[in-house]
Design a protein around this motif. Sequence first.
Motif, PDB file in Angstrom:
ATOM      1  N   ARG A 195       0.831  -1.210   0.000  1.00 36.28           N
ATOM      2  CA  ARG A 195       0.000   0.000   0.000  1.00 36.28           C
ATOM      3  C   ARG A 195       0.871   1.269   0.000  1.00 36.28           C
ATOM      4  O   ARG A 195       0.616   2.212  -0.747  1.00 36.28           O
ATOM      5  CB  ARG A 195      -0.940   0.001   1.205  1.00 36.28           C
ATOM      6  CG  ARG A 195      -1.949   1.137   1.180  1.00 36.28           C
ATOM      7  CD  ARG A 195      -2.877   1.064   2.377  1.00 36.28           C
ATOM      8  NE  ARG A 195      -3.623  -0.187   2.391  1.00 36.28           N
ATOM      9  CZ  ARG A 195      -4.759  -0.390   1.736  1.00 36.28           C
ATOM     10  NH1 ARG A 195      -5.277   0.599   1.001  1.00 36.28           N
ATOM     11  NH2 ARG A 195      -5.392  -1.538   1.820  1.00 36.28           N
ATOM     12  N   ASN A 196       1.903   1.292   0.839  1.00 37.43           N
ATOM     13  CA  ASN A 196       2.783   2.465   0.892  1.00 37.43           C
ATOM     14  C   ASN A 196       3.478   2.694  -0.444  1.00 37.43           C
ATOM     15  O   ASN A 196       3.592   3.829  -0.917  1.00 37.43           O
ATOM     16  CB  ASN A 196       3.828   2.305   1.995  1.00 37.43           C
ATOM     17  CG  ASN A 196       3.311   2.737   3.354  1.00 37.43           C
ATOM     18  OD1 ASN A 196       2.200   3.233   3.482  1.00 37.43           O
ATOM     19  ND2 ASN A 196       4.125   2.539   4.379  1.00 37.43           N
ATOM     20  N   ILE A 197       3.971   1.612  -1.041  1.00 39.08           N
ATOM     21  CA  ILE A 197       4.664   1.757  -2.322  1.00 39.08           C
ATOM     22  C   ILE A 197       3.715   2.286  -3.393  1.00 39.08           C
ATOM     23  O   ILE A 197       4.065   3.194  -4.159  1.00 39.08           O
ATOM     24  CB  ILE A 197       5.292   0.412  -2.750  1.00 39.08           C
ATOM     25  CG1 ILE A 197       6.475   0.072  -1.825  1.00 39.08           C
ATOM     26  CG2 ILE A 197       5.748   0.456  -4.208  1.00 39.08           C
ATOM     27  CD1 ILE A 197       7.060  -1.304  -2.030  1.00 39.08           C
ATOM     28  N   GLN A 198       2.506   1.743  -3.439  1.00 37.77           N
ATOM     29  CA  GLN A 198       1.544   2.185  -4.445  1.00 37.77           C
ATOM     30  C   GLN A 198       1.149   3.643  -4.246  1.00 37.77           C
ATOM     31  O   GLN A 198       1.055   4.412  -5.209  1.00 37.77           O
ATOM     32  CB  GLN A 198       0.293   1.297  -4.408  1.00 37.77           C
ATOM     33  CG  GLN A 198       0.504  -0.100  -4.957  1.00 37.77           C
ATOM     34  CD  GLN A 198      -0.726  -0.975  -4.809  1.00 37.77           C
ATOM     35  OE1 GLN A 198      -1.525  -0.793  -3.888  1.00 37.77           O
ATOM     36  NE2 GLN A 198      -0.898  -1.929  -5.710  1.00 37.77           N
ATOM     37  N   GLN A 199       0.926   4.029  -3.002  1.00 39.26           N
ATOM     38  CA  GLN A 199       0.384   5.366  -2.737  1.00 39.26           C
ATOM     39  C   GLN A 199       1.460   6.436  -2.598  1.00 39.26           C
ATOM     40  O   GLN A 199       1.263   7.577  -3.028  1.00 39.26           O
ATOM     41  CB  GLN A 199      -0.484   5.329  -1.479  1.00 39.26           C
ATOM     42  CG  GLN A 199      -1.726   4.464  -1.625  1.00 39.26           C
ATOM     43  CD  GLN A 199      -2.577   4.428  -0.371  1.00 39.26           C
ATOM     44  OE1 GLN A 199      -2.202   4.958   0.676  1.00 39.26           O
ATOM     45  NE2 GLN A 199      -3.743   3.808  -0.461  1.00 39.26           N
ATOM     46  N   LEU A 200       2.598   6.089  -1.987  1.00 38.40           N
ATOM     47  CA  LEU A 200       3.600   7.098  -1.657  1.00 38.40           C
ATOM     48  C   LEU A 200       4.758   7.165  -2.648  1.00 38.40           C
ATOM     49  O   LEU A 200       5.318   8.245  -2.875  1.00 38.40           O
ATOM     50  CB  LEU A 200       4.163   6.837  -0.255  1.00 38.40           C
ATOM     51  CG  LEU A 200       3.150   6.814   0.900  1.00 38.40           C
ATOM     52  CD1 LEU A 200       3.859   6.505   2.213  1.00 38.40           C
ATOM     53  CD2 LEU A 200       2.393   8.128   0.982  1.00 38.40           C
ATOM     54  N   ASP A 201       5.145   6.025  -3.201  1.00 34.16           N
ATOM     55  CA  ASP A 201       6.395   5.966  -3.965  1.00 34.16           C
ATOM     56  C   ASP A 201       6.222   5.921  -5.474  1.00 34.16           C
ATOM     57  O   ASP A 201       7.025   6.500  -6.209  1.00 34.16           O
ATOM     58  CB  ASP A 201       7.223   4.758  -3.509  1.00 34.16           C
ATOM     59  CG  ASP A 201       7.543   4.819  -2.023  1.00 34.16           C
ATOM     60  OD1 ASP A 201       8.234   5.755  -1.611  1.00 34.16           O
ATOM     61  OD2 ASP A 201       7.065   3.946  -1.284  1.00 34.16           O
ATOM     62  N   LEU A 202       5.205   5.206  -5.955  1.00 28.88           N
ATOM     63  CA  LEU A 202       5.059   5.051  -7.399  1.00 28.88           C
ATOM     64  C   LEU A 202       4.919   6.376  -8.145  1.00 28.88           C
ATOM     65  O   LEU A 202       5.495   6.520  -9.236  1.00 28.88           O
ATOM     66  CB  LEU A 202       3.867   4.145  -7.728  1.00 28.88           C
ATOM     67  CG  LEU A 202       4.160   2.655  -7.884  1.00 28.88           C
ATOM     68  CD1 LEU A 202       2.908   1.914  -8.305  1.00 28.88           C
ATOM     69  CD2 LEU A 202       5.283   2.399  -8.872  1.00 28.88           C
ATOM     70  N   PRO A 203       4.189   7.354  -7.621  1.00 27.93           N
ATOM     71  CA  PRO A 203       4.083   8.618  -8.358  1.00 27.93           C
ATOM     72  C   PRO A 203       5.440   9.273  -8.622  1.00 27.93           C
ATOM     73  O   PRO A 203       5.622   9.953  -9.640  1.00 27.93           O
ATOM     74  CB  PRO A 203       3.221   9.489  -7.438  1.00 27.93           C
ATOM     75  CG  PRO A 203       2.384   8.504  -6.679  1.00 27.93           C
ATOM     76  CD  PRO A 203       3.305   7.342  -6.432  1.00 27.93           C
ATOM     77  N   THR A 204       6.416   9.051  -7.733  1.00 31.40           N
ATOM     78  CA  THR A 204       7.754   9.605  -7.916  1.00 31.40           C
ATOM     79  C   THR A 204       8.649   8.672  -8.720  1.00 31.40           C
ATOM     80  O   THR A 204       9.416   9.104  -9.588  1.00 31.40           O
ATOM     81  CB  THR A 204       8.414   9.877  -6.550  1.00 31.40           C
ATOM     82  OG1 THR A 204       7.584  10.753  -5.798  1.00 31.40           O
ATOM     83  CG2 THR A 204       9.781  10.503  -6.713  1.00 31.40           C
ATOM     84  N   LEU A 205       8.549   7.357  -8.434  1.00 28.74           N
ATOM     85  CA  LEU A 205       9.400   6.380  -9.115  1.00 28.74           C
ATOM     86  C   LEU A 205       9.041   6.238 -10.586  1.00 28.74           C
ATOM     87  O   LEU A 205       9.920   5.997 -11.425  1.00 28.74           O
ATOM     88  CB  LEU A 205       9.268   5.012  -8.435  1.00 28.74           C
ATOM     89  CG  LEU A 205       9.941   4.814  -7.084  1.00 28.74           C
ATOM     90  CD1 LEU A 205       9.572   3.450  -6.513  1.00 28.74           C
ATOM     91  CD2 LEU A 205      11.451   4.942  -7.216  1.00 28.74           C
ATOM     92  N   ALA A 206       7.754   6.340 -10.904  1.00 29.31           N
ATOM     93  CA  ALA A 206       7.296   6.097 -12.283  1.00 29.31           C
ATOM     94  C   ALA A 206       6.209   7.098 -12.655  1.00 29.31           C
ATOM     95  O   ALA A 206       5.052   6.737 -12.847  1.00 29.31           O
ATOM     96  CB  ALA A 206       6.785   4.660 -12.423  1.00 29.31           C
ATOM     97  N   PRO A 207       6.558   8.374 -12.743  1.00 19.45           N
ATOM     98  CA  PRO A 207       5.536   9.385 -13.048  1.00 19.45           C
ATOM     99  C   PRO A 207       4.996   9.230 -14.462  1.00 19.45           C
ATOM    100  O   PRO A 207       5.708   8.827 -15.384  1.00 19.45           O
ATOM    101  CB  PRO A 207       6.302  10.702 -12.892  1.00 19.45           C
ATOM    102  CG  PRO A 207       7.735  10.344 -13.132  1.00 19.45           C
ATOM    103  CD  PRO A 207       7.899   8.956 -12.601  1.00 19.45           C
ATOM    104  N   GLY A 208       3.715   9.527 -14.609  1.00 15.13           N
ATOM    105  CA  GLY A 208       3.070   9.474 -15.908  1.00 15.13           C
ATOM    106  C   GLY A 208       2.010  10.547 -15.999  1.00 15.13           C
ATOM    107  O   GLY A 208       1.633  11.140 -14.984  1.00 15.13           O
TER     108      GLY A 208
END
Length: 277
Positions: A81-94
């Motif tokens: 949940r943390n990775i999906q909500q907190l990190d993915l927008p920065t790690l893989a922006p689209g």
Amino acid sequence: MTQPIGIFDSGYGGLTIMREIVNALPQYDYVYLGDNARTPYGTRSFETVYQYTLQCVRHLFEQGCQLVVLACNTASAKALRNIQQLDLPTLAPGPNGPSRRVLGVIRPTTEVIGRYSQTGQVGILATRGTVLSESYVVEIEKFFPGMGVFQEACPMWVPLVENDEFDKPGADYFVKQHIDRLLAQSPNIDTLLLACTHYPLLLPKIKQYTPPHVTILSQGEIVARSLADYLKRHPDLATRCSQSGERRFLTTDSAADFSRQATIFWGDTVTARQVVL
């Protein structure tokens, strides 16, 4: 550069998930990463599991992965949940949200588990970390409100598998002990979920000590079907995953040790490469 589907686990168990995914979707390229240097995850804190899992997801993204499956119940419970909500927008922006995806194994299982139960009471066999997270209880309630969910932590089962004792007489005591404890919680449990990727190797003994009217579910086939459906519903992502049937195996510990031990889970010869995160 290939753009494989990444499969992550804290150790070897995720290979049982990967095997079923490859059987269902053989055309894709896959890279498996086992964090064997820091296993087990089941006894570690939420924050530690989150940080370790995030490091491994980053590494798989660096390998070109457009999609990563956390084939680990503990990582799915404590980090997804943390990775999906907190990190993915920065790690893989689209332009319309994250361009890459990270999926787990808990949701695909909880979406369907109620279809197997006639009594509305199911049992979860898992690591202590997964049980304490209450993830299965919470997720099953979302899809099947009012269903009875009973849990049993089986701390000895993973060591039995990883020490190649899963089919030896010494495993019987621990398998029977935990099944008996779980079924003692309710006489109406009619479905058992093996909520750890190591547990399918114990399946012959689990069946031996489980009443014949109780359905036993392993996650591999369920997760594989769910992933196939997910890729159909997200053709833009599916087309970015390369398709040449390549399989690579990475580990954070000894490549020789991984290659030898992984054969038990994968069912075929494995040649791994060690990576430093």
